[in-house]
Motif scaffolding. Structure first.
Motif, short mmCIF file in Angstrom:
data_model
loop_
_atom_site.label_atom_id
_atom_site.label_comp_id
_atom_site.label_asym_id
_atom_site.label_seq_id
_atom_site.Cartn_x
_atom_site.Cartn_y
_atom_site.Cartn_z
N SER A 1 29.77 32.17 42.61
CA SER A 1 28.53 32.61 41.96
C SER A 1 27.34 31.87 42.53
O SER A 1 26.28 32.45 42.78
N ILE A 2 27.51 30.57 42.75
CA ILE A 2 26.41 29.76 43.31
C ILE A 2 26.14 30.21 44.75
O ILE A 2 25.00 30.47 45.13
N THR B 1 27.91 18.24 47.57
CA THR B 1 27.41 17.47 46.42
C THR B 1 26.69 18.38 45.41
O THR B 1 26.78 18.17 44.21
N PHE B 2 25.98 19.39 45.94
CA PHE B 2 25.29 20.32 45.05
C PHE B 2 26.31 21.12 44.23
O PHE B 2 26.18 21.28 43.02
N ASP C 1 24.15 33.27 45.56
CA ASP C 1 22.71 33.25 45.24
C ASP C 1 21.89 32.42 46.23
O ASP C 1 20.67 32.49 46.22
N VAL C 2 22.55 31.60 47.03
CA VAL C 2 21.81 30.70 47.93
C VAL C 2 22.19 30.95 49.39
O VAL C 2 23.22 31.58 49.66
N THR C 3 21.37 30.45 50.29
CA THR C 3 21.67 30.63 51.71
C THR C 3 22.95 29.87 52.07
O THR C 3 23.84 30.39 52.72
N SER C 4 23.01 28.61 51.63
CA SER C 4 24.22 27.79 51.79
C SER C 4 24.05 26.60 50.86
O SER C 4 22.93 26.30 50.43
N ALA C 5 25.13 25.96 50.54
CA ALA C 5 25.02 24.82 49.62
C ALA C 5 25.94 23.71 50.08
O ALA C 5 27.03 23.97 50.60
N ASP C 6 25.48 22.47 49.91
CA ASP C 6 26.38 21.39 50.33
C ASP C 6 27.29 20.98 49.18
O ASP C 6 27.09 21.34 48.03
N LYS D 1 24.33 14.23 57.67
CA LYS D 1 22.91 14.23 57.35
C LYS D 1 22.49 12.78 57.45
O LYS D 1 22.79 11.99 56.57
N LYS E 1 27.86 18.93 41.61
CA LYS E 1 26.94 18.68 40.48
C LYS E 1 26.85 19.91 39.57
O LYS E 1 26.87 19.79 38.35
N GLN E 2 26.75 21.07 40.19
CA GLN E 2 26.57 22.30 39.41
C GLN E 2 27.82 22.70 38.64
O GLN E 2 27.74 23.25 37.55
N THR E 3 29.00 22.44 39.24
CA THR E 3 30.23 22.88 38.58
C THR E 3 30.80 21.79 37.67
O THR E 3 31.59 22.08 36.78
#
Lengths: 94, 210
Positions: free
Chosen positions: A19-20, A30-31, A23-28, A63, A34-36
């Motif tokens: 689901s995340i 840690t994100f 909705d986004v281009t890409s997610a790392d 990074k 945090k969200q789940t």
């Protein structure tokens, strides 16, 4: 006859991740963690399952000096997610 | 979150909605943080220009406007480097970023053009034969960017603030301009714009509180 729900997506954590990512281009990593609210180990296993099915791509990089894992939904994954949401609608009196 | 929990169709849909909503909130909240920084930068620079121009009478203080990108970019860069979690972009954050970047490019381009026109108009730009009034044009662009941002985040206060700053700003520009010969007071309209932008950032932060 109700359509069969994709078993790979019909799991709480994998569905949240998809689901995340839908909705986004890409997610790392840690994100997503945090969200789940999932543990690193559990999240990592579930992302691997999604990657094995071709639903997401996982890119490992850095990074600065910190390792960074970036997840992106694939067109196959997006199609599966849309199919899953459409199938869910058949189960509900919408 | 458990990976093998049996979910009903309703629970699945609720989970999707909640996850997407939470993810969007954190992303848009970050956009609000940057708008707050740029709003404060605009307020500070416009007040500085106003005070220095008013006290010295030297129009050259307007060159301070070109410090805006630096004053806004430095804290933005520091904030980004201090983020513990790298936040991704979604449609709304990409749109907000695009709107304000476009505004920035247009505002700087028009400003450079106007300065060149004022300096060398007679020799370089005579064939164009146009007169340009920089401040109302930038105020209008600002108002449009603000209103479109309101449309993107579905917030009526931001939409209204954009119209007030854009249209009201132009009207006030001519009223203030007629009140004094040098029109220094019109600089304060950008202070108003800066406050509007900072408030927009605050609204986005409150609206998307996790």
């Amino acid at each position: 006859m109700f359509p069969k729900l994709d078993p790979l997506l019909h799991s709480e954590l994998r569905l949240a991740v998809m689901s995340i990512l839908a909705d986004v281009t890409s997610a790392d990593f840690t994100f997503l963690k945090k969200q789940t609210g999932a543990t690193s180990g559990n999240l990592s296993v579930q992302i691997d399952k999604l990657a094995a099915a071709g639903y997401v791509t996982v890119e490992k990089g850095f990074k600065g000096k910190m390792p960074c894992t970036t997840c992106t939904i694939t067109p196959v994954g997006m199609e599966a997610f849309q199919g899953y949401v459409n199938a869910l609608k058949d189960y509900l009196p919408l | 979150m458990e990976q093998n929990k049996e979910m009903t169709a309703q629970e699945s849909l609720a989970l999707i909605a909640e996850t997407v909503n939470n993810s969007r909130k954190s992303i848009v909240k970050r956009s609000g943080k940057y708008m707050l920084v740029w709003g404060i930068a605009l307020t500070i620079v416009s007040l500085l220009v106003f005070i220095l121009w008013k006290s010295t009478g030297k129009e050259a203080w307007n060159y301070l406007w070109f410090a805006m990108p630096v004053i806004g970019l430095v804290p933005s860069y520091i904030m980004k480097s201090k983020e513990t979690t790298h936040l991704p972009d979604n449609t709304v954050s990409r749109m907000l970023s695009g709107i304000w970047r476009t505004f920035g490019v247009f505002a700087v381009s028009i400003s450079v053009f106007c300065i060149l026109y004022a300096q060398f108009g007679s020799s370089f730009f005579t064939s164009l034969a146009i007169g340009v009034s920089l401040s109302p044009m930038i105020l209008l662009l600002f108002g449009m960017a603000e209103t479109i941002s309101g449309v993107a985040v579905k917030n009526t206060s931001i939409k209204v603030a954009g119209v007030i700053t854009g249209v009201g700003g132009i009207i006030l520009y001519y009223i203030l301009g007629n009140m004094s010969e040098d029109g220094i007071e019109t600089t304060l309209l950008f202070t108003l714009a800066g406050i509007v932008l900072a408030l927009t950032g605050v609204i986005l932060q409150i609206q998307n509180k996790e």
